[in-house]
Design a protein around this motif. Structure first.
Motif, PDB file in Angstrom:
ATOM      1  N   UNK A  75      24.537  56.441  86.171  1.00  0.00           N
ATOM      2  CA  UNK A  75      23.675  56.300  84.992  1.00  0.00           C
ATOM      3  C   UNK A  75      24.109  55.091  84.164  1.00  0.00           C
ATOM      4  N   UNK A  76      23.142  54.236  83.820  1.00  0.00           N
ATOM      5  CA  UNK A  76      23.500  53.044  83.061  1.00  0.00           C
ATOM      6  C   UNK A  76      22.408  52.565  82.132  1.00  0.00           C
ATOM      7  N   UNK A  77      22.811  51.860  81.092  1.00  0.00           N
ATOM      8  CA  UNK A  77      21.877  51.187  80.188  1.00  0.00           C
ATOM      9  C   UNK A  77      21.989  49.687  80.379  1.00  0.00           C
ATOM     10  N   UNK A  78      20.846  49.019  80.510  1.00  0.00           N
ATOM     11  CA  UNK A  78      20.812  47.593  80.834  1.00  0.00           C
ATOM     12  C   UNK A  78      20.473  46.699  79.653  1.00  0.00           C
TER      13      UNK A  78
ATOM     14  N   UNK B 203       9.934  51.271  79.585  1.00  0.00           N
ATOM     15  CA  UNK B 203      10.222  51.993  78.346  1.00  0.00           C
ATOM     16  C   UNK B 203      11.412  51.345  77.669  1.00  0.00           C
ATOM     17  N   UNK B 204      11.271  51.092  76.363  1.00  0.00           N
ATOM     18  CA  UNK B 204      12.334  50.525  75.545  1.00  0.00           C
ATOM     19  C   UNK B 204      12.510  51.448  74.344  1.00  0.00           C
ATOM     20  N   UNK B 205      13.655  52.139  74.300  1.00  0.00           N
ATOM     21  CA  UNK B 205      13.847  53.186  73.297  1.00  0.00           C
ATOM     22  C   UNK B 205      13.910  52.613  71.881  1.00  0.00           C
TER      23      UNK B 205
ATOM     24  N   UNK C 290      13.909  51.607  82.406  1.00  0.00           N
ATOM     25  CA  UNK C 290      13.943  52.169  81.062  1.00  0.00           C
ATOM     26  C   UNK C 290      15.259  51.752  80.424  1.00  0.00           C
ATOM     27  N   UNK C 291      15.212  51.365  79.160  1.00  0.00           N
ATOM     28  CA  UNK C 291      16.397  50.854  78.477  1.00  0.00           C
ATOM     29  C   UNK C 291      16.458  51.397  77.051  1.00  0.00           C
ATOM     30  N   UNK C 292      17.599  51.161  76.407  1.00  0.00           N
ATOM     31  CA  UNK C 292      17.762  51.502  74.999  1.00  0.00           C
ATOM     32  C   UNK C 292      17.400  50.357  74.068  1.00  0.00           C
ATOM     33  N   UNK C 293      17.833  49.142  74.386  1.00  0.00           N
ATOM     34  CA  UNK C 293      17.781  48.025  73.427  1.00  0.00           C
ATOM     35  C   UNK C 293      18.538  48.424  72.160  1.00  0.00           C
ATOM     36  N   UNK C 294      19.716  49.027  72.358  1.00  0.00           N
ATOM     37  CA  UNK C 294      20.454  49.628  71.250  1.00  0.00           C
ATOM     38  C   UNK C 294      21.097  48.579  70.361  1.00  0.00           C
ATOM     39  N   UNK C 295      20.899  48.759  69.045  1.00  0.00           N
ATOM     40  CA  UNK C 295      21.608  47.990  68.028  1.00  0.00           C
ATOM     41  C   UNK C 295      22.465  48.899  67.145  1.00  0.00           C
TER      42      UNK C 295
ATOM     43  N   UNK D 181      19.468  54.551  70.486  1.00  0.00           N
ATOM     44  CA  UNK D 181      20.461  54.613  71.555  1.00  0.00           C
ATOM     45  C   UNK D 181      20.400  55.949  72.291  1.00  0.00           C
ATOM     46  N   UNK D 182      20.820  55.906  73.568  1.00  0.00           N
ATOM     47  CA  UNK D 182      20.893  57.076  74.446  1.00  0.00           C
ATOM     48  C   UNK D 182      19.513  57.691  74.700  1.00  0.00           C
ATOM     49  N   UNK D 183      18.485  56.854  74.782  1.00  0.00           N
ATOM     50  CA  UNK D 183      17.132  57.370  74.948  1.00  0.00           C
ATOM     51  C   UNK D 183      16.430  56.962  76.225  1.00  0.00           C
ATOM     52  N   UNK D 184      16.916  55.961  76.941  1.00  0.00           N
ATOM     53  CA  UNK D 184      16.299  55.527  78.191  1.00  0.00           C
ATOM     54  C   UNK D 184      17.329  54.844  79.062  1.00  0.00           C
TER      55      UNK D 184
END
Length: 314
Positions: free
Chosen positions: A14-17, A158-160, A189-194, A200-203
């Motif tokens: 499992x990974x976020x890109x 998808x971008x969370x 699917x990604x987070x695009x977390x800031x 965060x932790x959504x895709x």
């Protein structure tokens, strides 16, 4: 036919890109970003800070945060040139070399004489990166813009962060039209977390690999040996000329999509297996599947060829 994600050797990681840190406009430093993803059960992330001059073109060195249970892939969100709406391109590049040369992108506005988005995407791919069209709905991207990124391996379906920040999370419109034009694309699917909002932790992606190493994961991404999710698990997908069979964690809907309006859904309670007939897909060269659980969370397969499709006669 069984997609490679379900036949390749190894296990799913499992990974976020798509992630940001204090090296650009995120609010957590790289060490804390990596710590939080590891604590939440992720096997890997790519820290993809904005590769622009105002942040001194950061390409985060996340190597020190790797261990036996967690790894990182070097990457960045690249910017250069103007889309049709006059705004700067956003291109996700995962697996960049540490010495990737900056573009002439001093800030978040286009300037004269800089690379175009398609040129920058091609240079990233030539350097070995897995390249994705980032948040096309959020960007206000035209279909012509999307067509121009010929170097892309994938589209963000998808971008969370875009879901939580502006309700513009979707990339399916662009991906499906490009697939119908013959493009070979996968879906991430990604987070695009800031970490400045609940972004965060959504895709995430579930990548099938024999090893949780940057090199093995990157090659699996390029081969399409993965699926994307907000929560549900895809455990097996198999397609014949009559039906698609899907095995998954408990969901309430299994939906197959294809060219144009072609779509067929099977609904039920706590479905863990469904057989979706493909009678509506005679005119579709490609197929993909979405599963939807009762909490509204989705998982998406990558597109696959339709074995029943017959090329139209000229």
């Amino acid at each position: 036919m069984i997609p490679s994600a379900f036949t390749a050797p190894g296990r799913f990681y499992r990974g976020n890109l798509h992630t940001h840190s204090t090296l650009s406009d995120g609010i957590l430093d790289p060490a804390e970003v990596c710590r939080r993803y590891k604590a939440e059960g992720y096997d890997f992330i790519a820290l993809t800070d904005h590769f622009v001059g105002v942040y001194n073109y950061p390409l985060a060195d996340t190597v020190p945060f790797r261990d036996d249970a967690f790894t990182t892939i070097l990457g960045a969100e690249l910017h250069s040139g103007a889309m049709e709406n006059g705004e700067l391109w956003h291109i996700l590049a995962v697996g960049l070399p540490a010495d990737f040369a900056p573009s002439n992108s001093p800030a978040f506005v286009p300037v004269e004489g800089q690379e175009t988005g398609p040129e920058l995407a091609q240079r990233a791919r030539d350097a070995g990166a897995f390249v994705a069209v980032a948040h096309p709905q959020w960007s206000g991207m035209s279909l012509a813009d999307a067509r121009s990124i010929e170097a892309a391996h994938a589209v963000e379906i998808y971008n969370h962060g875009c879901a939580m920040g502006c309700d513009r999370a979707d990339g399916a419109f662009y991906a499906d039209l490009l697939l119908s034009e013959g493009r070979d694309l996968t879906l991430i699917a990604t987070d695009d977390a800031h970490f400045s909002e609940p972004d965060h932790f959504g895709g995430w992606v579930m990548v099938k690999s024999e090893e949780n190493t940057p090199e093995a994961l990157l090659e699996a991404l390029k081969r399409g040996d993965f699926y994307s999710s907000q929560g549900p698990e895809l455990r097996h997908v198999e397609v014949s000329d009559k039906a698609m069979t899907v095995q998954c964690s408990a969901v309430s809907s299994v939906i197959v999509q294809g060219h144009g309006s072609a779509a067929t859904a099977v609904h039920g309670a706590s479905l863990t297996q469904a057989e979706v007939p493909l009678g509506r897909f005679f005119n579709s060269p490609w197929l993909r599947v979405t599963v939807l659980d009762r909490a509204g969370k989705r998982a998406w397969s990558n597109p696959m060829p339709n074995p029943a499709y017959k090329m139209p006669k000229k």
